[in-house]
Scaffold this active site. Sequence first.
Site, PDB file in Angstrom:
ATOM      1  N   GLU A  68      -4.816  13.270  -0.773  1.00 55.96           N
ATOM      2  CA  GLU A  68      -5.095  14.004  -2.015  1.00 55.96           C
ATOM      3  C   GLU A  68      -5.806  13.151  -3.064  1.00 55.96           C
ATOM      4  O   GLU A  68      -6.551  13.676  -3.885  1.00 55.96           O
ATOM      5  CB  GLU A  68      -3.802  14.572  -2.608  1.00 55.96           C
ATOM      6  CG  GLU A  68      -3.548  16.020  -2.298  1.00 55.96           C
ATOM      7  CD  GLU A  68      -4.753  16.952  -2.501  1.00 55.96           C
ATOM      8  OE1 GLU A  68      -5.298  16.985  -3.616  1.00 55.96           O
ATOM      9  OE2 GLU A  68      -5.140  17.636  -1.552  1.00 55.96           O
ATOM     10  N   HIS A  99      -8.153  10.879  -2.563  1.00 61.28           N
ATOM     11  CA  HIS A  99      -9.583  10.972  -2.247  1.00 61.28           C
ATOM     12  C   HIS A  99     -10.115  12.371  -2.581  1.00 61.28           C
ATOM     13  O   HIS A  99     -11.180  12.525  -3.165  1.00 61.28           O
ATOM     14  CB  HIS A  99      -9.835  10.736  -0.749  1.00 61.28           C
ATOM     15  CG  HIS A  99      -9.418   9.393  -0.239  1.00 61.28           C
ATOM     16  ND1 HIS A  99      -8.390   9.237   0.674  1.00 61.28           N
ATOM     17  CD2 HIS A  99      -9.897   8.155  -0.473  1.00 61.28           C
ATOM     18  CE1 HIS A  99      -8.253   7.961   0.975  1.00 61.28           C
ATOM     19  NE2 HIS A  99      -9.156   7.273   0.291  1.00 61.28           N
ATOM     20  N   MET A 138     -12.773   4.726   2.517  1.00 61.35           N
ATOM     21  CA  MET A 138     -12.583   4.123   3.839  1.00 61.35           C
ATOM     22  C   MET A 138     -11.908   5.120   4.784  1.00 61.35           C
ATOM     23  O   MET A 138     -11.414   4.741   5.852  1.00 61.35           O
ATOM     24  CB  MET A 138     -11.761   2.837   3.738  1.00 61.35           C
ATOM     25  CG  MET A 138     -12.478   1.773   2.898  1.00 61.35           C
ATOM     26  SD  MET A 138     -12.022   0.096   3.302  1.00 61.35           S
ATOM     27  CE  MET A 138     -10.314   0.100   2.880  1.00 61.35           C
ATOM     28  N   GLY A 139     -11.865   6.385   4.374  1.00 62.27           N
ATOM     29  CA  GLY A 139     -11.352   7.414   5.274  1.00 62.27           C
ATOM     30  C   GLY A 139      -9.833   7.501   5.303  1.00 62.27           C
ATOM     31  O   GLY A 139      -9.152   6.958   4.442  1.00 62.27           O
ATOM     32  N   MET A 182      -0.518   7.715  -3.834  1.00 69.12           N
ATOM     33  CA  MET A 182      -1.042   8.015  -2.491  1.00 69.12           C
ATOM     34  C   MET A 182      -1.957   6.884  -2.036  1.00 69.12           C
ATOM     35  O   MET A 182      -2.724   6.344  -2.829  1.00 69.12           O
ATOM     36  CB  MET A 182      -1.804   9.320  -2.520  1.00 69.12           C
ATOM     37  CG  MET A 182      -0.875  10.473  -2.723  1.00 69.12           C
ATOM     38  SD  MET A 182      -1.675  12.012  -2.304  1.00 69.12           S
ATOM     39  CE  MET A 182      -0.306  13.117  -2.494  1.00 69.12           C
ATOM     40  N   SER A 183      -1.845   6.542  -0.768  1.00 68.05           N
ATOM     41  CA  SER A 183      -2.666   5.464  -0.211  1.00 68.05           C
ATOM     42  C   SER A 183      -2.738   5.655   1.295  1.00 68.05           C
ATOM     43  O   SER A 183      -1.737   6.061   1.919  1.00 68.05           O
ATOM     44  CB  SER A 183      -2.010   4.111  -0.521  1.00 68.05           C
ATOM     45  OG  SER A 183      -2.554   3.100   0.300  1.00 68.05           O
ATOM     46  N   LEU A 241      -8.225  10.323   4.802  1.00 65.23           N
ATOM     47  CA  LEU A 241      -8.238  10.923   3.467  1.00 65.23           C
ATOM     48  C   LEU A 241      -6.895  11.540   3.081  1.00 65.23           C
ATOM     49  O   LEU A 241      -6.188  12.101   3.914  1.00 65.23           O
ATOM     50  CB  LEU A 241      -9.323  11.998   3.407  1.00 65.23           C
ATOM     51  CG  LEU A 241     -10.736  11.512   3.738  1.00 65.23           C
ATOM     52  CD1 LEU A 241     -11.719  12.684   3.674  1.00 65.23           C
ATOM     53  CD2 LEU A 241     -11.187  10.388   2.803  1.00 65.23           C
ATOM     54  N   ASP A 279      -7.045   1.777  -8.118  1.00 62.55           N
ATOM     55  CA  ASP A 279      -7.657   0.464  -7.910  1.00 62.55           C
ATOM     56  C   ASP A 279      -8.381   0.093  -9.209  1.00 62.55           C
ATOM     57  O   ASP A 279      -9.613   0.057  -9.248  1.00 62.55           O
ATOM     58  CB  ASP A 279      -8.619   0.531  -6.718  1.00 62.55           C
ATOM     59  CG  ASP A 279      -7.916   1.003  -5.460  1.00 62.55           C
ATOM     60  OD1 ASP A 279      -7.329   0.169  -4.775  1.00 62.55           O
ATOM     61  OD2 ASP A 279      -7.922   2.219  -5.181  1.00 62.55           O
TER      62      ASP A 279
HETATM   63  P1  AMP Z   1     -10.120   3.806  -0.211  1.00 67.38           P
HETATM   64  O1  AMP Z   1     -10.385   4.793   0.871  1.00 67.38           O
HETATM   65  O2  AMP Z   1      -8.708   3.314  -0.244  1.00 67.38           O
HETATM   66  O3  AMP Z   1     -11.144   2.700  -0.239  1.00 67.38           O
HETATM   67  O4  AMP Z   1     -10.304   4.598  -1.577  1.00 67.38           O
HETATM   68  C1  AMP Z   1     -11.481   5.285  -1.869  1.00 67.38           C
HETATM   69  C2  AMP Z   1     -11.433   5.744  -3.300  1.00 67.38           C
HETATM   70  O5  AMP Z   1     -10.300   6.573  -3.504  1.00 67.38           O
HETATM   71  C3  AMP Z   1     -11.293   4.579  -4.305  1.00 67.38           C
HETATM   72  O6  AMP Z   1     -12.081   4.849  -5.449  1.00 67.38           O
HETATM   73  C4  AMP Z   1      -9.826   4.611  -4.639  1.00 67.38           C
HETATM   74  O7  AMP Z   1      -9.529   4.069  -5.913  1.00 67.38           O
HETATM   75  C5  AMP Z   1      -9.549   6.100  -4.603  1.00 67.38           C
HETATM   76  N1  AMP Z   1      -8.126   6.361  -4.396  1.00 67.38           N
HETATM   77  C6  AMP Z   1      -7.322   5.894  -3.402  1.00 67.38           C
HETATM   78  N2  AMP Z   1      -6.061   6.304  -3.583  1.00 67.38           N
HETATM   79  C7  AMP Z   1      -6.052   7.050  -4.706  1.00 67.38           C
HETATM   80  C8  AMP Z   1      -5.045   7.769  -5.421  1.00 67.38           C
HETATM   81  N3  AMP Z   1      -3.777   7.794  -5.018  1.00 67.38           N
HETATM   82  N4  AMP Z   1      -5.397   8.429  -6.543  1.00 67.38           N
HETATM   83  C9  AMP Z   1      -6.682   8.421  -6.971  1.00 67.38           C
HETATM   84  N5  AMP Z   1      -7.673   7.762  -6.351  1.00 67.38           N
HETATM   85  C10 AMP Z   1      -7.372   7.088  -5.224  1.00 67.38           C
END
Ligand code: AMP
Length: 289
Positions: free
Chosen positions: A36, A38, A31-32, A185-186, A34, A151
């Site tokens: 580390e 991602h 979902m962008g 990270m989030s 970005l 997730d």
């Molecule tokens: P999102 O942009 O939050 O939808 O995440 C996209 C992808 O990145 C998903 O597969 C998430 O599980 C993965 N992701 C997000 N945060 C992390 C993280 N801290 N470590 C590893 N993978 C992540």
Amino acid sequence: MTCVIENLDEMKAWSRRLPLEDRNLGFVPTMGYLHEGHLALVRESKKICRQTVVSIFVNPMQFGPTEDYAHYPVDLERDRALLKELDVDVLFLPKKEDLYPGGFCTSVRVAGLTENLCGGSRPHFFEGVTTIVLKLFHLVQPDRAFFGEKDRQQLGVIRKMVRDLNMGITIEGRPTIREPDGIAMSSRNAYLAPEERQSARALYLALQSGKALIEKGERSADAVRTHMRSIIESHPRTRIDYVSVCDPERFTELERVEDSALLALAVHVGRARLIDNCLVENISCSASC
Ligand code: AMP
């Protein structure tokens, strides 16, 4: 060179043009905004696959009416630059009106795995996730797709969907990437004010301490839940959504912790809802050895 594709048919055509003998297409849906976490998935795809597609799409279908869809952080210019640096083949930027045209009324639901944890507090979430992931898979036609263990329920649900629907795509799960102080990270960490950032450590500390309790021999799942709750509650500005000690495959709550357990948390800190988890494995072995 990174090619940017917005058009759905163009994305499909690009993928179809890949010569069969040279085809090993990796896909990282995001979902962008970005970070580390991602980028680690993108690097993994680049390492294992011949071609890599990254999508950025903030999917309205997985947000509830009172959630943060309208405020989800966006920085497309920075994301583009990061992905160009990693030399991904395609940055796929589909538009909401193309993915969800008027009258859109189809969804995919994985029953059984989606009722608890995040599915309990966000009833439409997983249906939104599986529907968009299925649509993106049809458009990108990857051989492998990369998802983060941060997730972990989402990863399990997508694996089940791919198996149940005979999609023939290998789902690659990768470990959670953390800040030096342990916080996962989030993109949603961007919502945290400095003092909330301190409180957000509660999730990691609770998981580590819950794991240590099990390793010391605690077998009552309730005792582990209560212990993790007390750690979170000792941090100001936190509001627990759920604290789970569950079966790592089925995501159902455990009574006793036997061979393996997933410790999973969702906690509101300020206006951010943060999730994190920790898999504890080979429990009887490590406890009795
Ligand atoms: P999102 O942009 O939050 O939808 O995440 C996209 C992808 O990145 C998903 O597969 C998430 O599980 C993965 N992701 C997000 N945060 C992390 C993280 N801290 N470590 C590893 N993978 C992540």
